[in-house]
Scaffold this motif. Structure first.
Motif, PDB file in Angstrom:
ATOM      1  N   GLN A   1      49.899  48.985  32.481  1.00  0.00           N
ATOM      2  CA  GLN A   1      49.538  47.736  33.163  1.00  0.00           C
ATOM      3  C   GLN A   1      48.280  47.111  32.557  1.00  0.00           C
ATOM      4  O   GLN A   1      47.774  46.127  33.086  1.00  0.00           O
ATOM      5  N   THR A   2      47.797  47.715  31.473  1.00  0.00           N
ATOM      6  CA  THR A   2      46.583  47.287  30.761  1.00  0.00           C
ATOM      7  C   THR A   2      45.354  47.233  31.673  1.00  0.00           C
ATOM      8  O   THR A   2      44.465  46.417  31.486  1.00  0.00           O
ATOM      9  N   LEU A   3      45.296  48.136  32.639  1.00  0.00           N
ATOM     10  CA  LEU A   3      44.124  48.247  33.508  1.00  0.00           C
ATOM     11  C   LEU A   3      43.057  49.136  32.881  1.00  0.00           C
ATOM     12  O   LEU A   3      41.870  48.989  33.167  1.00  0.00           O
ATOM     13  N   ILE A   4      43.501  50.074  32.041  1.00  0.00           N
ATOM     14  CA  ILE A   4      42.591  50.949  31.307  1.00  0.00           C
ATOM     15  C   ILE A   4      43.088  51.054  29.871  1.00  0.00           C
ATOM     16  O   ILE A   4      44.239  50.743  29.581  1.00  0.00           O
ATOM     17  N   GLU A   5      42.221  51.488  28.979  1.00  0.00           N
ATOM     18  CA  GLU A   5      42.595  51.608  27.571  1.00  0.00           C
ATOM     19  C   GLU A   5      42.900  53.044  27.162  1.00  0.00           C
ATOM     20  O   GLU A   5      43.498  53.271  26.118  1.00  0.00           O
ATOM     21  N   TYR A   6      42.452  54.006  27.948  1.00  0.00           N
ATOM     22  CA  TYR A   6      42.580  55.402  27.565  1.00  0.00           C
ATOM     23  C   TYR A   6      42.921  56.244  28.786  1.00  0.00           C
ATOM     24  O   TYR A   6      42.375  56.018  29.869  1.00  0.00           O
ATOM     25  N   ASN A   7      43.798  57.206  28.628  1.00  0.00           N
ATOM     26  CA  ASN A   7      44.157  58.118  29.700  1.00  0.00           C
ATOM     27  C   ASN A   7      43.240  59.338  29.625  1.00  0.00           C
ATOM     28  O   ASN A   7      43.368  60.154  28.721  1.00  0.00           O
ATOM     29  N   PRO A   8      42.319  59.496  30.576  1.00  0.00           N
ATOM     30  CA  PRO A   8      41.376  60.624  30.506  1.00  0.00           C
ATOM     31  C   PRO A   8      42.050  61.983  30.647  1.00  0.00           C
ATOM     32  O   PRO A   8      41.531  62.981  30.159  1.00  0.00           O
ATOM     33  N   ILE A   9      43.216  62.033  31.267  1.00  0.00           N
ATOM     34  CA  ILE A   9      43.924  63.304  31.428  1.00  0.00           C
ATOM     35  C   ILE A   9      44.536  63.752  30.100  1.00  0.00           C
ATOM     36  O   ILE A   9      44.795  64.925  29.894  1.00  0.00           O
ATOM     37  N   ALA A  10      44.733  62.824  29.181  1.00  0.00           N
ATOM     38  CA  ALA A  10      45.319  63.174  27.882  1.00  0.00           C
ATOM     39  C   ALA A  10      44.461  64.200  27.142  1.00  0.00           C
ATOM     40  O   ALA A  10      44.961  64.958  26.326  1.00  0.00           O
ATOM     41  N   SER A  11      43.174  64.241  27.431  1.00  0.00           N
ATOM     42  CA  SER A  11      42.286  65.198  26.760  1.00  0.00           C
ATOM     43  C   SER A  11      42.225  66.539  27.507  1.00  0.00           C
ATOM     44  O   SER A  11      41.428  67.395  27.156  1.00  0.00           O
ATOM     45  N   LEU A  12      43.056  66.712  28.514  1.00  0.00           N
ATOM     46  CA  LEU A  12      43.107  67.959  29.274  1.00  0.00           C
ATOM     47  C   LEU A  12      44.495  68.587  29.124  1.00  0.00           C
ATOM     48  O   LEU A  12      45.388  68.360  29.939  1.00  0.00           O
ATOM     49  N   PRO A  13      44.696  69.357  28.063  1.00  0.00           N
ATOM     50  CA  PRO A  13      46.007  69.982  27.872  1.00  0.00           C
ATOM     51  C   PRO A  13      46.349  70.936  29.016  1.00  0.00           C
ATOM     52  O   PRO A  13      45.462  71.538  29.623  1.00  0.00           O
ATOM     53  N   THR A  14      47.608  71.077  29.292  1.00  0.00           N
ATOM     54  CA  THR A  14      48.077  71.949  30.368  1.00  0.00           C
ATOM     55  C   THR A  14      47.622  73.383  30.161  1.00  0.00           C
ATOM     56  O   THR A  14      47.357  74.096  31.127  1.00  0.00           O
TER      57      THR A  14
END
Length: 188
Positions: free
Chosen positions: A31-44
């Motif tokens: 939705q272009t509300l943010i540019e980066y997903n902060p969870i992406a840097s937290l691998p499972t």
């Protein structure tokens, strides 16, 4: 919040929470509300110990999967994408981030660049005639997009979660499997 759950001994719940947050932030990005997903840097792997899977579809299950896939009301591009994953042994992210410039139909090759590869190394996928036909149909569906699987937001690829959601939307008459199980099936 994820680590608090994990540290309280609820690893599976922490992993589920991480997944929910990842999808939430993926949506915010779409939705272009943010540019980066902060969870992406937290691998499972930092949240829970994953159990090894060994699910591979049997030949009869592959037939059932393909029949039920193409008979479903899933979007055509998702059907083709799931079929391609089975035929090419590609990872979901390699396909969702593929651009038309990476494909050479005449040579029958698909270059997966290092930035799209899990190993950070480029590699070549050799394409059968059947796979080329599926890609050509996707090309017609993609219109003028640079992406093989364009997303809802202009100039962005389909999200990885979209294929998971498409697969979950079908009640297959075979035991449960994941998208990565298609890769495992093709490699067995």
């Amino acid at each position: 919040i994820v680590f608090r759950k994990r540290d309280a001994g609820r690893e599976k719940a922490a992993a589920m929470l991480r997944g929910i947050l990842k999808r939430l932030f993926d949506y915010a990005m779409a939705q272009t509300l943010i540019e980066y997903n902060p969870i992406a840097s937290l691998p499972t792997r930092f949240v829970t110990t994953l159990t090894s899977r060994d699910r591979a579809l049997e030949p009869a299950e592959i037939r059932t999967f393909l029949i039920e896939l193409y008979q479903s009301n899933m979007a055509r591009r998702s059907k083709l994408a799931l079929h391609l994953l089975l035929l090419t042994l590609a990872r979901k992210g390699e396909l969702t981030r593929a651009r038309w410039e990476h494909l050479n139909f005449e040579a029958g090759e698909w270059l997966i660049p290092s930035e799209n590869s899990k190993t950070d190394k480029p590699h070549m996928v050799y394409l059968s005639c059947q796979v080329i036909e599926l890609f050509r149909e996707l090309q017609m569906l993609a219109g003028d997009s640079e992406w093989v699987l364009p997303g809802r937001v202009k100039d962005q690829p389909l999200s990885d979660a979209a294929l998971n959601q498409a697969l979950v939307g079908i009640n297959f008459s075979i035991p449960q499997f994941t998208i990565h199980d298609l890769r495992r099936t093709a490699s067995t």
